[in-house]
Design an enzyme around this catalytic site. Structure first.
Site, PDB file in Angstrom:
ATOM      1  N   SER A   1       0.833  -1.196   0.000  1.00 58.25           N
ATOM      2  CA  SER A   1       0.000   0.000   0.000  1.00 58.25           C
ATOM      3  C   SER A   1       0.876   1.257   0.000  1.00 58.25           C
ATOM      4  CB  SER A   1      -0.965  -0.043   1.191  1.00 58.25           C
ATOM      5  OG  SER A   1      -2.023   0.857   1.012  1.00 58.25           O
TER       6      SER A   1
ATOM      7  N   ASP B   1      -6.085  -3.501  -2.257  1.00 61.44           N
ATOM      8  CA  ASP B   1      -4.946  -3.221  -1.383  1.00 61.44           C
ATOM      9  C   ASP B   1      -4.274  -4.496  -0.873  1.00 61.44           C
ATOM     10  OD1 ASP B   1      -3.421  -2.373   1.024  1.00 61.44           O
ATOM     11  OD2 ASP B   1      -4.374  -0.445   0.619  1.00 61.44           O
TER      12      ASP B   1
END
Length: 300
Positions: A55, A169
């Site tokens: 991320s 993610d």
């Protein structure tokens, strides 16, 4: 009982070898602390030989590997909250509230079509394929596409589609990808975790109804009619809290399974996922915390 001899051997080895395999966690804007931590490692004479990040850790780590980290820092220094909101590109759709198109435009302006395999520093980042339910680790292909996949916060950014895969993610599977980074024999494994367990209780979801905390929430509520209805939004706070607890536990499990030589644990509950306008404060905090842990290791 603490084995002083083993500690001395570890510290001696640490400061004899200056090669580091670096792992950076997810954590939204809190991950800007990664920049300061990297600057501290460099200031102490360490050489980062490989990076893995999830991320925001993928964004910071990928741009560092591409030699563009200082450029990112310069951009962040002048960004206002309004400009950040525009960059997030709020455009509600099925399963997301932001497309991420403007962010991709910024990434393309910075790194173009640079491929991961052509980076001067080995880099990888995980994303989660919600079709197969499996983790995918990007080690080749366009860097900007890999970063975009890894930062696709579920429900916030539009998932990245690639054939029969749909990426969100990487934190869904692997917030702190210690098991992904390439590590040579004498490299020290160093992790920076900005998703460490909170120091204080979180009671933000214990309320009947509240107003948005910041401009980002306000704009989201304005765009989504559901939020303007006269009902409690506690379920949103509860979902975010449960997700945060899951992520915190995920990182602690990763640390137990693949213990790093140096682990910087940063509970940053006072910062939000989208507090990118606080970059100077976050970068300085990351630098300060890494300075402290490195000086402590030296003093043992």
């Amino acid at each position: 009982m603490i084995n002083i001899q083993n500690i001395r051997k570890k510290v001696t080895r640490l400061f004899k070898s200056h090669d580091v395999a670096l792992v950076l966690s997810g954590g939204g804007a809190r991950g800007l602390a990664h920049i300061g931590a990297i600057e501290s490692l460099e200031a102490h004479g360490f050489h980062i030989t490989s990076i893995a990040g999830t991320s925001i850790g993928a964004l910071v780590g990928g741009l560092y590997a591409a030699g563009k980290l200082h450029e990112l820092e310069r951009i962040l220094e002048v960004l206002t909250r309004k400009q950040i909101l525009q960059l997030v590109d709020i455009s509600p759709g099925l399963g997301h509230i932001a497309t991420g198109d403007k962010l991709m435009g910024l990434l393309h302006a910075m790194i173009g079509d640079l491929a991961i395999e052509d980076l001067p520093i080995p880099f990888c980042c995980p994303a989660s394929d919600i079709v197969s339910g499996k983790q995918v680790v990007f080690r080749t292909g366009p860097l900007k596409d890999a970063i975009r996949a890894s930062i696709s916060i579920p429900g916030v950014f539009k998932p990245v589609e690639d054939g029969k895969k749909m990426f969100v993610d990487g934190s869904v599977h692997n917030v702190l990808p210690l098991d992904c980074v390439i590590r040579k024999k004498h490299d020290w494994l160093v992790s920076v975790n900005v998703s460490a367990p909170d120091n204080a209780l979180d009671t933000s979801f214990i309320c009947n109804r509240r107003q948005p905390k910041n401009d980002f929430e306000r704009r989201v509520w304005e765009k989504i009619p559901l939020f303007t209805a006269n009902f409690s939004v506690n379920y949103m706070h509860l979902l975010f809290r449960v997700g945060k607890i899951s992520i915190e536990n995920n990182t602690q499990t990763a640390l137990r399974l693949t213990p790093p030589d140096i682990s910087l644990e940063m509970p940053l509950e006072e910062f939000g996922l989208f507090d990118f306008d606080k970059s100077k404060e976050l970068i300085a905090l990351g630098r300060q915390e890494m300075d402290t842990i490195l000086e402590r290791e030296k003093a043992l």
